[in-house]
Design a protein around this motif. Structure first.
Motif, PDB file in Angstrom:
ATOM      1  N   ALA A   1      32.069  46.879  46.921  1.00 58.41           N
ATOM      2  CA  ALA A   1      31.355  45.510  46.166  1.00 58.41           C
ATOM      3  C   ALA A   1      31.554  45.496  44.838  1.00 58.41           C
ATOM      4  O   ALA A   1      31.794  44.480  44.477  1.00 58.41           O
ATOM      5  CB  ALA A   1      30.012  45.358  46.649  1.00 58.41           C
ATOM      6  N   ASP A   2      31.662  46.509  44.319  1.00 59.16           N
ATOM      7  CA  ASP A   2      31.592  46.625  42.694  1.00 59.16           C
ATOM      8  C   ASP A   2      33.042  46.222  42.385  1.00 59.16           C
ATOM      9  O   ASP A   2      33.274  45.223  41.413  1.00 59.16           O
ATOM     10  CB  ASP A   2      31.315  47.887  42.105  1.00 59.16           C
ATOM     11  CG  ASP A   2      29.696  48.132  42.084  1.00 59.16           C
ATOM     12  OD1 ASP A   2      29.030  47.455  41.728  1.00 59.16           O
ATOM     13  OD2 ASP A   2      29.311  49.134  42.724  1.00 59.16           O
ATOM     14  N   ARG A   3      34.152  46.699  43.183  1.00 60.09           N
ATOM     15  CA  ARG A   3      35.368  46.478  42.812  1.00 60.09           C
ATOM     16  C   ARG A   3      35.662  45.110  42.917  1.00 60.09           C
ATOM     17  O   ARG A   3      36.347  44.568  41.960  1.00 60.09           O
ATOM     18  CB  ARG A   3      36.300  47.348  43.628  1.00 60.09           C
ATOM     19  CG  ARG A   3      37.792  47.374  43.318  1.00 60.09           C
ATOM     20  CD  ARG A   3      38.508  48.075  44.319  1.00 60.09           C
ATOM     21  NE  ARG A   3      38.725  47.404  45.731  1.00 60.09           N
ATOM     22  CZ  ARG A   3      39.906  46.871  45.964  1.00 60.09           C
ATOM     23  NH1 ARG A   3      40.895  46.305  44.898  1.00 60.09           N
ATOM     24  NH2 ARG A   3      40.064  46.140  47.106  1.00 60.09           N
ATOM     25  N   LEU A   4      35.192  44.453  43.898  1.00 59.09           N
ATOM     26  CA  LEU A   4      35.663  43.145  44.166  1.00 59.09           C
ATOM     27  C   LEU A   4      34.989  42.216  43.211  1.00 59.09           C
ATOM     28  O   LEU A   4      35.385  41.219  42.753  1.00 59.09           O
ATOM     29  CB  LEU A   4      35.207  42.648  45.742  1.00 59.09           C
ATOM     30  CG  LEU A   4      35.931  43.342  46.799  1.00 59.09           C
ATOM     31  CD1 LEU A   4      35.289  43.148  48.140  1.00 59.09           C
ATOM     32  CD2 LEU A   4      37.440  42.999  46.987  1.00 59.09           C
ATOM     33  N   ALA A   5      33.713  42.662  42.832  1.00 58.84           N
ATOM     34  CA  ALA A   5      33.021  41.709  41.521  1.00 58.84           C
ATOM     35  C   ALA A   5      33.905  41.719  40.525  1.00 58.84           C
ATOM     36  O   ALA A   5      34.090  40.706  39.605  1.00 58.84           O
ATOM     37  CB  ALA A   5      31.521  42.126  41.457  1.00 58.84           C
ATOM     38  N   LEU A   6      34.339  42.806  40.127  1.00 60.76           N
ATOM     39  CA  LEU A   6      35.294  42.882  38.962  1.00 60.76           C
ATOM     40  C   LEU A   6      36.403  42.124  38.931  1.00 60.76           C
ATOM     41  O   LEU A   6      36.923  41.509  38.137  1.00 60.76           O
ATOM     42  CB  LEU A   6      35.445  44.513  38.789  1.00 60.76           C
ATOM     43  CG  LEU A   6      34.423  45.303  38.326  1.00 60.76           C
ATOM     44  CD1 LEU A   6      34.829  46.717  38.002  1.00 60.76           C
ATOM     45  CD2 LEU A   6      33.759  44.803  37.056  1.00 60.76           C
ATOM     46  N   ILE A   7      37.213  42.046  40.044  1.00 61.18           N
ATOM     47  CA  ILE A   7      38.342  41.283  40.445  1.00 61.18           C
ATOM     48  C   ILE A   7      37.990  39.811  40.363  1.00 61.18           C
ATOM     49  O   ILE A   7      38.791  39.228  39.624  1.00 61.18           O
ATOM     50  CB  ILE A   7      38.859  41.811  41.945  1.00 61.18           C
ATOM     51  CG1 ILE A   7      39.361  42.954  41.862  1.00 61.18           C
ATOM     52  CG2 ILE A   7      40.121  40.394  42.283  1.00 61.18           C
ATOM     53  CD1 ILE A   7      40.045  43.196  43.192  1.00 61.18           C
ATOM     54  N   GLU A   8      36.854  39.496  40.816  1.00 62.66           N
ATOM     55  CA  GLU A   8      36.312  38.107  40.731  1.00 62.66           C
ATOM     56  C   GLU A   8      36.140  37.684  39.196  1.00 62.66           C
ATOM     57  O   GLU A   8      36.300  36.807  38.834  1.00 62.66           O
ATOM     58  CB  GLU A   8      35.363  37.755  41.374  1.00 62.66           C
ATOM     59  CG  GLU A   8      35.537  37.662  43.049  1.00 62.66           C
ATOM     60  CD  GLU A   8      36.786  36.731  43.310  1.00 62.66           C
ATOM     61  OE1 GLU A   8      36.852  35.675  43.196  1.00 62.66           O
ATOM     62  OE2 GLU A   8      37.839  37.213  43.906  1.00 62.66           O
ATOM     63  N   ALA A   9      35.750  38.649  38.454  1.00 67.66           N
ATOM     64  CA  ALA A   9      35.319  38.576  37.164  1.00 67.66           C
ATOM     65  C   ALA A   9      36.760  38.300  36.335  1.00 67.66           C
ATOM     66  O   ALA A   9      36.762  37.479  35.240  1.00 67.66           O
ATOM     67  CB  ALA A   9      34.748  39.598  36.403  1.00 67.66           C
ATOM     68  N   VAL A  10      37.682  39.020  36.521  1.00 71.16           N
ATOM     69  CA  VAL A  10      39.021  38.760  36.147  1.00 71.16           C
ATOM     70  C   VAL A  10      39.341  37.396  36.464  1.00 71.16           C
ATOM     71  O   VAL A  10      40.188  36.564  35.375  1.00 71.16           O
ATOM     72  CB  VAL A  10      40.005  39.902  36.634  1.00 71.16           C
ATOM     73  CG1 VAL A  10      41.412  39.464  36.079  1.00 71.16           C
ATOM     74  CG2 VAL A  10      39.404  41.309  36.058  1.00 71.16           C
ATOM     75  N   ARG A  11      39.176  36.872  37.615  1.00 71.01           N
ATOM     76  CA  ARG A  11      39.825  35.763  37.959  1.00 71.01           C
ATOM     77  C   ARG A  11      39.210  34.475  37.038  1.00 71.01           C
ATOM     78  O   ARG A  11      39.675  33.559  36.809  1.00 71.01           O
ATOM     79  CB  ARG A  11      39.528  35.543  39.637  1.00 71.01           C
ATOM     80  CG  ARG A  11      40.220  34.085  40.110  1.00 71.01           C
ATOM     81  CD  ARG A  11      39.633  33.951  41.462  1.00 71.01           C
ATOM     82  NE  ARG A  11      39.732  34.870  42.267  1.00 71.01           N
ATOM     83  CZ  ARG A  11      40.462  35.272  43.224  1.00 71.01           C
ATOM     84  NH1 ARG A  11      41.768  34.396  43.141  1.00 71.01           N
ATOM     85  NH2 ARG A  11      40.593  36.118  44.046  1.00 71.01           N
ATOM     86  N   ASP A  12      37.755  35.117  36.904  1.00 75.20           N
ATOM     87  CA  ASP A  12      37.067  33.921  36.273  1.00 75.20           C
ATOM     88  C   ASP A  12      37.222  33.859  34.711  1.00 75.20           C
ATOM     89  O   ASP A  12      36.748  33.007  34.208  1.00 75.20           O
ATOM     90  CB  ASP A  12      35.442  33.800  36.624  1.00 75.20           C
ATOM     91  CG  ASP A  12      35.246  33.627  38.091  1.00 75.20           C
ATOM     92  OD1 ASP A  12      36.216  32.797  38.672  1.00 75.20           O
ATOM     93  OD2 ASP A  12      34.333  33.993  38.801  1.00 75.20           O
ATOM     94  N   GLY A  13      38.027  34.910  34.315  1.00 78.99           N
ATOM     95  CA  GLY A  13      38.261  34.863  32.860  1.00 78.99           C
ATOM     96  C   GLY A  13      37.051  35.531  32.013  1.00 78.99           C
ATOM     97  O   GLY A  13      36.895  35.421  30.815  1.00 78.99           O
ATOM     98  N   GLU A  14      36.066  36.264  32.723  1.00 80.06           N
ATOM     99  CA  GLU A  14      34.977  37.037  32.195  1.00 80.06           C
ATOM    100  C   GLU A  14      35.296  38.410  31.849  1.00 80.06           C
ATOM    101  O   GLU A  14      34.729  39.013  30.816  1.00 80.06           O
ATOM    102  CB  GLU A  14      33.926  37.100  33.135  1.00 80.06           C
ATOM    103  CG  GLU A  14      33.341  35.998  33.934  1.00 80.06           C
ATOM    104  CD  GLU A  14      32.169  35.921  34.681  1.00 80.06           C
ATOM    105  OE1 GLU A  14      31.107  35.596  34.351  1.00 80.06           O
ATOM    106  OE2 GLU A  14      32.433  36.774  35.765  1.00 80.06           O
ATOM    107  N   ILE A  15      36.543  39.001  32.087  1.00 78.49           N
ATOM    108  CA  ILE A  15      36.934  40.225  31.563  1.00 78.49           C
ATOM    109  C   ILE A  15      38.011  40.058  30.562  1.00 78.49           C
ATOM    110  O   ILE A  15      38.986  39.258  30.740  1.00 78.49           O
ATOM    111  CB  ILE A  15      37.564  41.240  32.517  1.00 78.49           C
ATOM    112  CG1 ILE A  15      36.532  41.261  33.845  1.00 78.49           C
ATOM    113  CG2 ILE A  15      38.075  42.379  31.972  1.00 78.49           C
ATOM    114  CD1 ILE A  15      35.327  42.133  33.262  1.00 78.49           C
TER     115      ILE A  15
END
Length: 428
Positions: free
Chosen positions: A288-302
């Motif tokens: 769940a953490d891994r997927l949350a980080l991937i979505e953060a990359v998609r959204d430009g948060e990383i």
């Protein structure tokens, strides 16, 4: 330095939000012209027909460990530079946890000169935030900043003393210098080698609760609010900490965040039967953490994806899991691993490349990370769909501790250029 024309490439430049066909002419180490076809190639020493390949800014990796000076058996600046060139990485930022520590301007100057002498990729330096990474005595941040250190960090060591971290932030603020810090509670993580949960309990591994990262980040962000420092959340790895970061940004705090490619590709299950190549710091987290980080990359948060390149020879890895040195090499696998976000999770190539190119360039104030006329010709030519089976034994790095060993990835570096010089060529 010869003039080069690259024709028929798919140019992906996140800095300009451009993704389309283009030709590029390189003269004198800089990008001289960009056209959508039929660019004049007269006088060029080499014309590269790049049909079917992608052209992008060279990758910028801001968290690269080497063994030089002090532990050259792990990695030298030369072997790291060669690995970076093969991986399409045109700029590396060397971490200060060497022996001796990079905590004074003389050491900053030594590594910059040593890296430049190899004439491969661009070698930059991060300085230590405290002397010897002791977490108590502030290092010579001002002098190191003048010597060319791009940011300041104690790497994997937590500055547990809040008064010391406050002083570091406040002093760095006088130079507008960037401070990077790992968000974790120093006492909750002491001795831990895995993430707290059912798997760690079953394997009998000392574990740290995920909330330790959130606790550490809450403290760090409070000090940022107090001091107004420029701050990078170094290798964020949990969904809870990501929520904390979002709340801070809503309050107006201008903080940046990086994530390791390993935490975008692996989860705690990969530890399996005590596989020490997956012994990382921070430890691998639940899916769940891994997927949350991937979505953060998609959204430009990383803002930054880093290889977290940390070489360790076999004798430091082939030990009981709790005794093995944490870390993994990653310079040569960074691009194909990151492209997995495109192939497996549907991110656009421009979304994947942004935190690998213009994101770190903007964070560190580098005039790189874009494909524009007049910019340095630090470029990457790659085939995003080419299959690549990772064989750790074939890696250029002196250490072969790769968690991707034996995995089939997609993405192959065809050519790497630094200042118009071809430093890696898989087309000839």
């Amino acid at each position: 330095m010869s003039d080069i024309v690259i024709r028929g490439a798919r140019l992906i430049d996140p800095a300009r939000d451009f993704d389309g066909p283009a030709d590029v002419r390189i003269e004198g180490g800089v990008i001289a012209a960009i056209g959508e076809g039929g660019l004049d190639a007269s006088g060029a020493a080499r014309v590269i027909e790049a049909h079917g390949l992608c052209l992008a800014p060279g990758l910028i990796d801001i968290r690269v460990k080497t063994g030089e000076p002090g532990n050259e058996q792990k990695e030298t600046l030369l072997s790291a530079a060669r690995a970076a060139a093969a991986g399409g990485v045109t700029t590396i930022v060397v971490q200060p946890d060497t022996d001796p520590t990079v905590d004074d301007p003389a050491m900053v100057d030594f590594i910059r000169r040593r890296g430049a002498s190899h004439d491969l990729v661009r070698v930059e330096v991060a300085g230590a935030a405290t002397r010897g990474h002791d977490g108590r005595r502030m290092a010579e941040i001002g002098l190191m900043h003048e010597a060319g250190a791009l940011y300041f960090t104690d790497c994997d060591r937590v500055i547990a003393d809040s008064r010391t971290l406050r002083r570091v932030m406040a002093y760095a603020g006088a130079f507008n210098a960037l401070i990077a810090h790992r968000p974790v509670d120093a006492w909750l993580c002491e001795g831990a080698v895995a993430t707290e949960g059912e798997l760690a309990a079953r394997l009998g591994l000392a574990a740290v609760p995920a909330i330790a990262e959130r606790i550490g980040l809450e403290r760090d962000l409070a000090l940022v609010e107090l001091t107004g420092a420029r701050f990078l959340v170094d290798m964020l790895s949990t969904a809870e900490a990501l929520q904390t970061l979002r709340r801070a940004r809503k309050r107006g705090l201008e903080v940046s965040a990086s994530v390791s490619i390993n935490h975008l590709c692996f989860n705690e299950i990969d530890i399996g039967d005590y596989r020490t190549f997956y012994r990382l710091d921070p430890p691998l987290r639940p899916e769940a953490d891994r997927l949350a980080l991937i979505e953060a990359v998609r959204d430009g948060e990383i803002d930054v994806i880093t290889s977290a390149h940390s070489p360790a020879p076999a004798e430091d890895k082939r030990l009981p899991f709790a005794d093995a040195q944490p870390g993994a090499v990653g310079l040569e696998t960074l691009l194909p691993a990151a492209l997995g976000l495109h192939h497996e999770h549907g991110l656009e190539l421009i979304e994947v490349l942004r935190p690998l190119t213009c994101g770190p360039a903007a964070l560190l104030g580098l005039e790189r990370g874009s494909v524009t006329e007049g910019a340095p010709a630090d470029l990457l030519l790659f085939d995003p769909g080419a299959p690549r089976s990772i064989d750790a034994g074939q890696l250029i790095s002196r250490s072969r501790n790769s968690p991707f060993d034996g995995r089939l990835l997609q993405g192959r570096v065809s050519m790497t250029l630094v200042g118009g010089r071809i430093v890696h060529d898989d087309l000839s």
